[in-house]
Design an enzyme around this catalytic site. Structure first.
Site, mmCIF file in Angstrom:
data_model
loop_
_atom_site.group_PDB
_atom_site.id
_atom_site.type_symbol
_atom_site.label_atom_id
_atom_site.label_comp_id
_atom_site.label_asym_id
_atom_site.label_seq_id
_atom_site.Cartn_x
_atom_site.Cartn_y
_atom_site.Cartn_z
ATOM 1 C CB VAL A 1 -0.963 0.014 1.213
ATOM 2 C CG1 VAL A 1 -1.993 -1.093 1.088
ATOM 3 C CG2 VAL A 1 -0.196 -0.123 2.539
ATOM 4 C CG ASP B 1 12.556 5.856 -2.645
ATOM 5 O OD1 ASP B 1 12.650 6.313 -3.802
ATOM 6 O OD2 ASP B 1 12.252 4.669 -2.406
ATOM 7 C CG HIS C 1 11.073 -2.810 -41.101
ATOM 8 N ND1 HIS C 1 9.825 -2.755 -40.519
ATOM 9 C CD2 HIS C 1 11.083 -3.876 -41.929
ATOM 10 C CE1 HIS C 1 9.089 -3.761 -40.989
ATOM 11 N NE2 HIS C 1 9.827 -4.460 -41.852
HETATM 12 P P1 FAD Z 1 17.114 2.835 -1.029
HETATM 13 O O1 FAD Z 1 17.321 2.039 -2.246
HETATM 14 O O2 FAD Z 1 15.963 2.512 -0.157
HETATM 15 O O3 FAD Z 1 18.469 2.711 -0.208
HETATM 16 C C1 FAD Z 1 18.599 3.225 1.072
HETATM 17 C C2 FAD Z 1 19.716 2.465 1.757
HETATM 18 O O4 FAD Z 1 20.060 3.160 2.941
HETATM 19 C C3 FAD Z 1 19.340 1.055 2.182
HETATM 20 O O5 FAD Z 1 20.263 0.147 1.625
HETATM 21 C C4 FAD Z 1 19.425 1.074 3.697
HETATM 22 O O6 FAD Z 1 19.939 -0.137 4.234
HETATM 23 C C5 FAD Z 1 20.384 2.225 3.941
HETATM 24 N N1 FAD Z 1 20.195 2.915 5.213
HETATM 25 C C6 FAD Z 1 19.079 3.571 5.620
HETATM 26 N N2 FAD Z 1 19.304 4.155 6.811
HETATM 27 C C7 FAD Z 1 20.580 3.872 7.139
HETATM 28 C C8 FAD Z 1 21.388 4.194 8.256
HETATM 29 N N3 FAD Z 1 20.934 4.950 9.259
HETATM 30 N N4 FAD Z 1 22.634 3.715 8.290
HETATM 31 C C9 FAD Z 1 23.123 2.951 7.289
HETATM 32 N N5 FAD Z 1 22.402 2.618 6.204
HETATM 33 C C10 FAD Z 1 21.149 3.077 6.145
HETATM 34 N N6 FAD Z 1 12.049 1.702 -8.780
HETATM 35 C C11 FAD Z 1 12.271 1.769 -10.100
HETATM 36 O O7 FAD Z 1 12.717 2.810 -10.590
HETATM 37 N N7 FAD Z 1 12.014 0.696 -10.931
HETATM 38 C C12 FAD Z 1 11.536 -0.462 -10.448
HETATM 39 O O8 FAD Z 1 11.305 -1.410 -11.225
HETATM 40 C C13 FAD Z 1 11.283 -0.576 -9.061
HETATM 41 N N8 FAD Z 1 10.813 -1.729 -8.540
HETATM 42 C C14 FAD Z 1 10.633 -1.821 -7.194
HETATM 43 C C15 FAD Z 1 10.149 -3.012 -6.677
HETATM 44 C C16 FAD Z 1 9.959 -3.149 -5.313
HETATM 45 C C17 FAD Z 1 9.438 -4.451 -4.765
HETATM 46 C C18 FAD Z 1 10.270 -2.059 -4.441
HETATM 47 C C19 FAD Z 1 10.096 -2.201 -2.958
HETATM 48 C C20 FAD Z 1 10.740 -0.859 -4.948
HETATM 49 C C21 FAD Z 1 10.921 -0.724 -6.327
HETATM 50 N N9 FAD Z 1 11.379 0.462 -6.892
HETATM 51 C C22 FAD Z 1 11.570 0.554 -8.232
HETATM 52 C C23 FAD Z 1 11.684 1.649 -6.063
HETATM 53 C C24 FAD Z 1 13.207 1.756 -5.816
HETATM 54 O O9 FAD Z 1 13.644 0.585 -5.159
HETATM 55 C C25 FAD Z 1 13.508 2.990 -4.983
HETATM 56 O O10 FAD Z 1 12.971 4.142 -5.601
HETATM 57 C C26 FAD Z 1 15.001 3.179 -4.827
HETATM 58 O O11 FAD Z 1 15.610 2.040 -4.245
HETATM 59 C C27 FAD Z 1 15.306 4.408 -3.959
HETATM 60 O O12 FAD Z 1 16.684 4.555 -3.850
HETATM 61 P P2 FAD Z 1 17.334 5.294 -2.597
HETATM 62 O O13 FAD Z 1 18.800 5.293 -2.861
HETATM 63 O O14 FAD Z 1 16.657 6.581 -2.367
HETATM 64 O O15 FAD Z 1 16.999 4.381 -1.325
HETATM 65 P P1 NAD Z 2 1.639 2.430 -4.909
HETATM 66 O O1 NAD Z 2 1.424 3.786 -4.388
HETATM 67 O O2 NAD Z 2 2.091 2.246 -6.301
HETATM 68 O O3 NAD Z 2 0.298 1.577 -4.767
HETATM 69 C C1 NAD Z 2 -0.353 1.409 -3.546
HETATM 70 C C2 NAD Z 2 -1.780 1.035 -3.837
HETATM 71 O O4 NAD Z 2 -2.387 0.650 -2.616
HETATM 72 C C3 NAD Z 2 -2.609 2.174 -4.417
HETATM 73 O O5 NAD Z 2 -3.316 1.718 -5.543
HETATM 74 C C4 NAD Z 2 -3.531 2.551 -3.260
HETATM 75 O O6 NAD Z 2 -4.773 3.060 -3.705
HETATM 76 C C5 NAD Z 2 -3.679 1.217 -2.565
HETATM 77 N N1 NAD Z 2 -4.038 1.310 -1.146
HETATM 78 C C6 NAD Z 2 -3.572 2.174 -0.213
HETATM 79 N N2 NAD Z 2 -4.117 1.924 0.998
HETATM 80 C C7 NAD Z 2 -4.946 0.861 0.824
HETATM 81 C C8 NAD Z 2 -5.799 0.119 1.688
HETATM 82 N N3 NAD Z 2 -5.892 0.415 2.983
HETATM 83 N N4 NAD Z 2 -6.502 -0.915 1.178
HETATM 84 C C9 NAD Z 2 -6.401 -1.227 -0.150
HETATM 85 N N5 NAD Z 2 -5.625 -0.545 -1.017
HETATM 86 C C10 NAD Z 2 -4.902 0.475 -0.537
HETATM 87 O O7 NAD Z 2 2.647 1.723 -3.862
HETATM 88 P P2 NAD Z 2 3.419 0.350 -3.936
HETATM 89 O O8 NAD Z 2 2.839 -0.540 -4.963
HETATM 90 O O9 NAD Z 2 3.527 -0.138 -2.530
HETATM 91 O O10 NAD Z 2 4.846 0.812 -4.410
HETATM 92 C C11 NAD Z 2 5.574 1.777 -3.617
HETATM 93 C C12 NAD Z 2 6.464 2.592 -4.489
HETATM 94 O O11 NAD Z 2 7.568 1.819 -4.929
HETATM 95 C C13 NAD Z 2 5.803 3.075 -5.783
HETATM 96 O O12 NAD Z 2 5.058 4.245 -5.585
HETATM 97 C C14 NAD Z 2 6.984 3.315 -6.668
HETATM 98 O O13 NAD Z 2 7.504 4.591 -6.372
HETATM 99 C C15 NAD Z 2 7.972 2.250 -6.216
HETATM 100 N N6 NAD Z 2 7.931 1.095 -7.150
HETATM 101 C C16 NAD Z 2 8.218 1.305 -8.467
HETATM 102 C C17 NAD Z 2 8.186 0.262 -9.359
HETATM 103 C C18 NAD Z 2 8.510 0.529 -10.793
HETATM 104 O O14 NAD Z 2 9.050 1.596 -11.080
HETATM 105 N N7 NAD Z 2 8.240 -0.391 -11.714
HETATM 106 C C19 NAD Z 2 7.858 -1.013 -8.943
HETATM 107 C C20 NAD Z 2 7.559 -1.216 -7.602
HETATM 108 C C21 NAD Z 2 7.613 -0.144 -6.715
#
Ligand code: FAD
Ligand code: NAD
Length: 469
Positions: A273, A314, A448
């Site tokens: 969520v 993030d 193409h």
């Molecule tokens: P993060 O990748 O969250 O890295 C933060 C790091 O900081 C972590 O390794 C953590 O251990 C470390 N850290 C935090 N606090 C401390 C501390 N106090 N001391 C030491 N270390 C610390 N984005 C896409 O663009 N494409 C995708 O396909 C995509 N797929 C996703 C699928 C999933 C299941 C999830 C959960 C996310 C996905 N995302 C995707 C989102 C993407 O992972 C994040 O946007 C991205 O990782 C953010 O990068 P960041 O460097 O800001 O933070």
């Molecule tokens: P999301 O914001 O994409 O989707 C969350 C969904 O949960 C929404 O549709 C929302 O309406 C629903 N929701 C919220 N509260 C709810 C409730 N109480 N009951 C039922 N539905 C509810 O968030 P996510 O899927 O958790 O992903 C988190 C973030 O990670 C994304 O916003 C994106 O930034 C990143 N992400 C990116 C990729 C990619 O780039 N391909 C893939 C995975 C994650």
């Protein structure tokens, strides 16, 4: 007494934001220290982008083999239906993660970055202590780049544990859940839920809003809805989880859909969520930086309100995407090295790796209208693209759509839905970043047969002179 290190640049968090910032800072000759509690790679590499795309590939491959086993098309036959060993798939995925994380470590080393393992705790804006395997280290920095990323949002009614899982746990499952309920039909829910459906789980989505992927325009989402329907995936919209009951080995989710109450039984309940910035447990409150709601507030150069404290990725807000985090990290390193930079992209591409894939870059026609921009649009179906058909990818209702200003034809948005469409996202972003007009796209000779030909075709359609439709 802890050891004390002085450093020019301290990066906290080794995700795609932090590790890119550290590599670039090191390349620029700055004395750089990176603190990471886990392995280098962050959410994206260790438990996000990469592992999820690996699982999606396993699901797609398995489904294709099942079709061959049924002798469906392409003239390929399998003597027996395929089987899937999720533990084996997870081992394959872990191998990719290990390899990439090791690669990041190598790049950090090559750039001369000092990596400290452990959890950073700040006592003031420029000083932190890390309790690592080698004992406590205190680090004092001239510049601090905060890149602590995000953590999953949780619902009080669905406390994690005992079968209630988040994306990290879902990506480590070694047994396929027979029945999977996914709360939240956004990015994570749909990507992972679709992969598990392909592998054979019975999947139900529980989504609070009135449709899946509420962040994307309805036309782009329709082919995904149709795919879910064809795969027997149940989607409950306007539905809110109320609580969960542990029932023997299984779970019962109680929800409300409109006025009606309903119970769903499942083996695993994936809560997806949204994600929230990781702002707790590391002393942010002692750094005196201004906040923007839950996020750390930054300006167009990712400066916080505290001098020489920067924040990226993030932690600083939407879009929470890896490529945005990396772009900000690279920029901040250059700013610290004295170069003139600002974070002002014309658009940040977003891809949802559903089946079919969705790509969104820039403004949709509706969004342009809301901003008072008069637009022309052109759309080209993948069903009319030779390459898509030769990859068996033309039958999913996919299309590419270009949106441009009516007055000067400057492209303000490019959107697509279709199998393999993610690979087109780079060209879409480049066109918008470089301020392309429809005539630039239409006048660029595309190879193409490739799916990229759909882009000039859409541009020609917007100019009123479509060739292949
Ligand atoms: P993060 O990748 O969250 O890295 C933060 C790091 O900081 C972590 O390794 C953590 O251990 C470390 N850290 C935090 N606090 C401390 C501390 N106090 N001391 C030491 N270390 C610390 N984005 C896409 O663009 N494409 C995708 O396909 C995509 N797929 C996703 C699928 C999933 C299941 C999830 C959960 C996310 C996905 N995302 C995707 C989102 C993407 O992972 C994040 O946007 C991205 O990782 C953010 O990068 P960041 O460097 O800001 O933070
Ligand atoms: P999301 O914001 O994409 O989707 C969350 C969904 O949960 C929404 O549709 C929302 O309406 C629903 N929701 C919220 N509260 C709810 C409730 N109480 N009951 C039922 N539905 C509810 O968030 P996510 O899927 O958790 O992903 C988190 C973030 O990670 C994304 O916003 C994106 O930034 C990143 N992400 C990116 C990729 C990619 O780039 N391909 C893939 C995975 C994650």
């Amino acid at each position: 007494m802890s050891a004390v290190i002085g450093t020019q640049v301290l990066v906290v968090g080794g995700g795609p934001g932090g590790y890119v910032a550290a590599i670039r800072a090191g390349q620029l000759g700055l004395d750089t220290t990176l603190i990471e509690a886990d392995r280098p790679g962050g959410t994206c590499l260790i438990r996000g982008c990469i592992p999820s795309k690996a699982l999606i590939h396993v699901g797609a491959t398995f489904e294709a083999m099942q079709r061959h086993a049924q002798g469906e098309r392409l003239g390929i036959a399998l003597p027996q239906p395929p089987t899937v060993d999720l533990a084996g798939a997870v081992r394959w995925k872990d191998g990719i993660v290990d390899r990439l994380s090791g690669g990041v470590s190598g790049l950090l080393k090559k750039a001369g970055v000092r990596v400290v393992s452990g959890w950073a705790r700040f006592s003031d804006a420029k000083t932190c202590t890390v309790d690592g395997a080698q004992g406590a280290v205190t680090i004092q920095a001239e510049h601090v780049i905060l890149a602590t990323g995000s953590v999953p949002a949780t619902l009080p009614a669905l406390p994690p544990g005992d079968g209630v899982i988040g994306s990290a746990e879902a990506l480590a499952l070694t047994e396929l859940p027979r029945r999977l309920v996914v709360v939240g039909a956004g990015y994570i829910g749909l990507e992972l839920g679709s992969a598990f459906a392909r592998l054979g789980a019975a999947v139900t989505f529980v989504e609070a809003t009135d449709r899946i992927l509420p962040g994307y325009d309805a036309a782009l989402v329709r082919p995904v809805e149709q795919w879910l329907g064809r795969h027997g995936v149940e989607v409950l919209t306007g539905a809110r989880a109320q609580g969960v009951i542990r029932d023997g080995d299984g779970l019962r989710l109680e929800l409300r859909q409109g006025e009606a109450g309903r119970t769903l039984s499942c083996d695993k309940l994936l809560v997806a969520v949204g994600r929230q910035p990781n702002t707790e447990g590391w002393g942010l409150e002692r750094m005196a930086v201004d906040m923007d709601g839950a996020f750390v507030k930054v300006d167009a150069q990712c400066r916080t309100s505290m001098r020489n404290v920067w924040a990226i990725g993030d932690l600083v807000g939407e879009p929470m995407l890896a490529h945005k985090a990396s772009a900000q990290g690279e920029m901040v390193a250059e700013l610290i090295a004295g170069r003139r930079r600002a974070f002002a992209p014309n658009a940040i591409a977003a891809v949802c790796f559903t089946e079919p894939e969705i790509v969104a870059v820039g403004l949709s026609p509706e969004q342009a209208g809301e901003q008072g921009i008069d637009v022309v649009t052109g759309q080209f179906p993948l069903a009319a693209n030779g390459r898509a058909l030769t990859m068996d990818a033309g039958g999913d209702g996919g299309f590419v759509r270009v949106t441009a200003r009516a007055d000067n034809h400057q492209v303000v948005g490019i959107h697509a839905v279709g199998a393999h469409a993610s690979e087109l996202s780079g060209e879409f972003a480049l066109a918008i970043e470089m301020g392309a007009v429809l005539e630039d796209i239409a006048g660029t000779i595309h190879v193409h047969p490739t799916m990229s030909e759909t882009l000039p075709e859409a541009a020609w359609a917007a100019l009123g002179r479509a060739i292949h439709i």
